[in-house]
Design a protein around this motif. Structure first.
Motif, PDB file in Angstrom:
ATOM      1  N   GLU A  23      70.064  40.312  28.547  1.00 43.22           N
ATOM      2  CA  GLU A  23      71.445  40.765  28.747  1.00 43.22           C
ATOM      3  C   GLU A  23      72.116  39.973  29.863  1.00 43.22           C
ATOM      4  OE1 GLU A  23      73.924  44.900  29.674  1.00 43.22           O
ATOM      5  OE2 GLU A  23      71.748  44.838  29.901  1.00 43.22           O
ATOM      6  N   ARG A  24      71.395  39.757  30.949  1.00 41.27           N
ATOM      7  CA  ARG A  24      71.951  38.979  32.058  1.00 41.27           C
ATOM      8  C   ARG A  24      72.126  37.512  31.662  1.00 41.27           C
ATOM      9  NH1 ARG A  24      74.685  41.258  35.995  1.00 41.27           N
ATOM     10  NH2 ARG A  24      74.254  39.443  37.318  1.00 41.27           N
ATOM     11  N   GLN A  47      68.071  38.015  43.848  1.00 41.99           N
ATOM     12  CA  GLN A  47      68.568  38.152  42.478  1.00 41.99           C
ATOM     13  C   GLN A  47      69.624  37.089  42.190  1.00 41.99           C
ATOM     14  OE1 GLN A  47      70.949  41.613  41.635  1.00 41.99           O
ATOM     15  NE2 GLN A  47      71.062  41.175  39.438  1.00 41.99           N
ATOM     16  N   ILE A  48      70.558  36.947  43.118  1.00 42.83           N
ATOM     17  CA  ILE A  48      71.620  35.965  42.942  1.00 42.83           C
ATOM     18  C   ILE A  48      71.037  34.551  42.946  1.00 42.83           C
ATOM     19  CG2 ILE A  48      73.661  34.957  44.040  1.00 42.83           C
ATOM     20  CD1 ILE A  48      74.356  37.834  44.983  1.00 42.83           C
ATOM     21  N   ALA A  49      70.101  34.289  43.840  1.00 42.47           N
ATOM     22  CA  ALA A  49      69.453  32.975  43.896  1.00 42.47           C
ATOM     23  C   ALA A  49      68.758  32.658  42.574  1.00 42.47           C
ATOM     24  CB  ALA A  49      68.448  32.937  45.043  1.00 42.47           C
ATOM     25  N   THR A  50      68.055  33.633  42.027  1.00 45.48           N
ATOM     26  CA  THR A  50      67.338  33.436  40.767  1.00 45.48           C
ATOM     27  C   THR A  50      68.285  33.131  39.632  1.00 45.48           C
ATOM     28  OG1 THR A  50      65.591  34.956  41.499  1.00 45.48           O
ATOM     29  CG2 THR A  50      65.698  34.477  39.145  1.00 45.48           C
ATOM     30  N   GLU A  51      69.403  33.843  39.579  1.00 42.13           N
ATOM     31  CA  GLU A  51      70.355  33.618  38.493  1.00 42.13           C
ATOM     32  C   GLU A  51      71.085  32.293  38.649  1.00 42.13           C
ATOM     33  OE1 GLU A  51      70.990  38.217  37.055  1.00 42.13           O
ATOM     34  OE2 GLU A  51      72.728  37.115  37.793  1.00 42.13           O
ATOM     35  N   MET A  52      71.402  31.907  39.875  1.00 43.46           N
ATOM     36  CA  MET A  52      72.031  30.602  40.073  1.00 43.46           C
ATOM     37  C   MET A  52      71.035  29.473  39.798  1.00 43.46           C
ATOM     38  SD  MET A  52      75.199  31.131  40.649  1.00 43.46           S
ATOM     39  CE  MET A  52      75.116  32.612  39.633  1.00 43.46           C
ATOM     40  N   LEU A 105      75.310  37.053  29.987  1.00 39.14           N
ATOM     41  CA  LEU A 105      76.428  37.018  30.937  1.00 39.14           C
ATOM     42  C   LEU A 105      76.559  35.650  31.595  1.00 39.14           C
ATOM     43  CD1 LEU A 105      76.144  40.439  32.836  1.00 39.14           C
ATOM     44  CD2 LEU A 105      77.945  39.752  31.258  1.00 39.14           C
ATOM     45  N   LEU A 106      75.424  35.019  31.865  1.00 43.95           N
ATOM     46  CA  LEU A 106      75.409  33.731  32.560  1.00 43.95           C
ATOM     47  C   LEU A 106      75.761  32.568  31.636  1.00 43.95           C
ATOM     48  CD1 LEU A 106      72.112  34.297  34.574  1.00 43.95           C
ATOM     49  CD2 LEU A 106      74.437  34.392  35.500  1.00 43.95           C
ATOM     50  N   LYS A 107      75.680  32.796  30.339  1.00 38.66           N
ATOM     51  CA  LYS A 107      75.883  31.727  29.356  1.00 38.66           C
ATOM     52  C   LYS A 107      77.253  31.064  29.491  1.00 38.66           C
ATOM     53  CE  LYS A 107      75.664  30.873  24.372  1.00 38.66           C
ATOM     54  NZ  LYS A 107      75.451  31.493  23.030  1.00 38.66           N
ATOM     55  N   GLU A 108      78.283  31.869  29.719  1.00 37.78           N
ATOM     56  CA  GLU A 108      79.629  31.321  29.806  1.00 37.78           C
ATOM     57  C   GLU A 108      79.778  30.399  31.015  1.00 37.78           C
ATOM     58  OE1 GLU A 108      84.247  32.874  29.241  1.00 37.78           O
ATOM     59  OE2 GLU A 108      82.653  34.320  29.670  1.00 37.78           O
ATOM     60  N   ILE A 110      80.469  38.146  36.383  1.00 34.29           N
ATOM     61  CA  ILE A 110      79.017  38.227  36.597  1.00 34.29           C
ATOM     62  C   ILE A 110      78.832  39.152  37.798  1.00 34.29           C
ATOM     63  CG2 ILE A 110      76.876  36.973  37.062  1.00 34.29           C
ATOM     64  CD1 ILE A 110      78.201  34.461  35.942  1.00 34.29           C
ATOM     65  N   THR A 111      78.750  40.426  37.531  1.00 31.64           N
ATOM     66  CA  THR A 111      78.798  41.408  38.619  1.00 31.64           C
ATOM     67  C   THR A 111      77.403  41.769  39.136  1.00 31.64           C
ATOM     68  OG1 THR A 111      78.829  43.272  37.075  1.00 31.64           O
ATOM     69  CG2 THR A 111      80.952  42.354  37.727  1.00 31.64           C
ATOM     70  N   TYR A 112      77.370  42.140  40.407  1.00 25.67           N
ATOM     71  CA  TYR A 112      76.138  42.542  41.088  1.00 25.67           C
ATOM     72  C   TYR A 112      76.357  43.870  41.801  1.00 25.67           C
ATOM     73  CZ  TYR A 112      74.751  37.682  40.383  1.00 25.67           C
ATOM     74  OH  TYR A 112      74.440  36.469  39.819  1.00 25.67           O
TER      75      TYR A 112
END
Length: 203
Positions: free
Chosen positions: A20-21, A189-194, A24-27, A165-167
Motif C-alpha cells: 500500500e505504501r 520510516q521516512i528514511a526507508t521510504e526515501m 503511494l510512493l509510485k507517483e 505521502i502522509t506520515y
C-alpha cells in the motif's frame, strides 16, 4: 557522506514497506524518473502544516538519498501552511543518525545548517510557509506529508505534481517517555521510504 549515516542507510529494510505504501510512493518515483531521463532539475517541496517535524525529516532524508544513489540535479525543500519553528527533537533525532548540525540563527524560528557530507553544501533548516522565497515557485513537485496540509492546501501555485505521502505526526509523543523512540522510528520510516524511492531511479 558521514560514516554513521551510511551505517544507518545500510541498516534500512525496504522489505518492511507495505504494498500500500509502495503504491503511494509510485507517483513520486515516476515524477523523479521522468525528470532524470530528461536531465531536468528535480525540485521536491515537502509540505506539512507547521513545517516543524515531518516535512523537515522528509526533506533531509530525500536530499541524502539522492546523493547516496548519485541522482543528480535534486533539490529538496520544505514548507508549511504556516511557519512555526523546526522542533528541537527533530534536530536531536537527525544528530543521532549522524547528521552534523550547527545553529545559524537563534530566536523563535531558529535556522540550522544540516550536513550529511563534508563535501556537499548544507541543507538550511528553518520553518517557513511553502511559498516562501527560499522555496521554488515553479516546476516542482509538492509532496504533502500530513493530512491536515493536504486539506489545508487546496491549491499550490507553480507545482507540476501534487503527491500526498502522509506520515503519522511524532508530536503525539511529546513530553512522554516514548518521545525519543517515536521520533527515531518516524525518521527511520521516512528514511526507508526515501531510500526505496531513489533506489528505483534509473539514470
Amino acid at each position: 557522506m558521514y560514516l554513521k549515516i551510511i551505517e544507518v542507510i545500510n541498516s534500512l529494510d525496504v522489505a518492511r514497506i507495505s504494498e500500500e505504501r509502495k503504491e503511494l510512493l509510485k507517483e513520486l518515483i515516476e515524477y523523479i524518473q521522468e525528470k532524470a531521463i530528461n536531465n531536468d532539475e528535480i525540485r521536491l517541496n515537502f509540505i506539512c502544516t507547521h513545517n516543524s517535524r515531518r516535512s523537515h525529516l522528509s526533506q533531509v532524508w530525500a536530499q541524502t538519498m539522492a546523493h547516496y544513489f548519485q541522482i543528480n540535479n535534486v533539490f529538496c525543500y520544505s514548507g508549511g501552511t504556516e511557519a512555526t519553528a523546526l522542533f528541537p527533537m527533530v534536530v536531536t533525532t537527525l544528530q543521532e543518525k549522524g547528521f552534523q548540525i550547527q545553529s545559524l540563527a537563534e530566536g523563535k524560528n531558529p535556522k540550522y545548517s544540516i550536513k550529511f557530507s563534508k563535501k556537499e553544501p548544507p541543507i538550511i533548516g528553518f520553518s517557513k510557509v511553502y511559498d516562501h522565497p527560499f522555496n521554488p515557485t515553479s516546476s516542482f513537485a509538492a509532496i504533502i506529508t500530513c493530512s491536515q496540509a493536504d486539506t489545508g492546501c487546496p491549491f499550490i501555485a507553480g507545482t507540476e505534481k501534487r503527491i500526498p505521502i502522509t506520515y503519522e505526526d511524532p508530536k503525539v509523543s511529546d513530553n512522554t517517555f516514548k518521545q525519543t523512540e517515536v521520533y527515531s522510528n518516524r525518521s527511520l520510516q521516512i528514511a526507508t521510504e526515501m531510500y526505496y524511492v531513489f533506489s528505483q531511479i534509473n539514470c
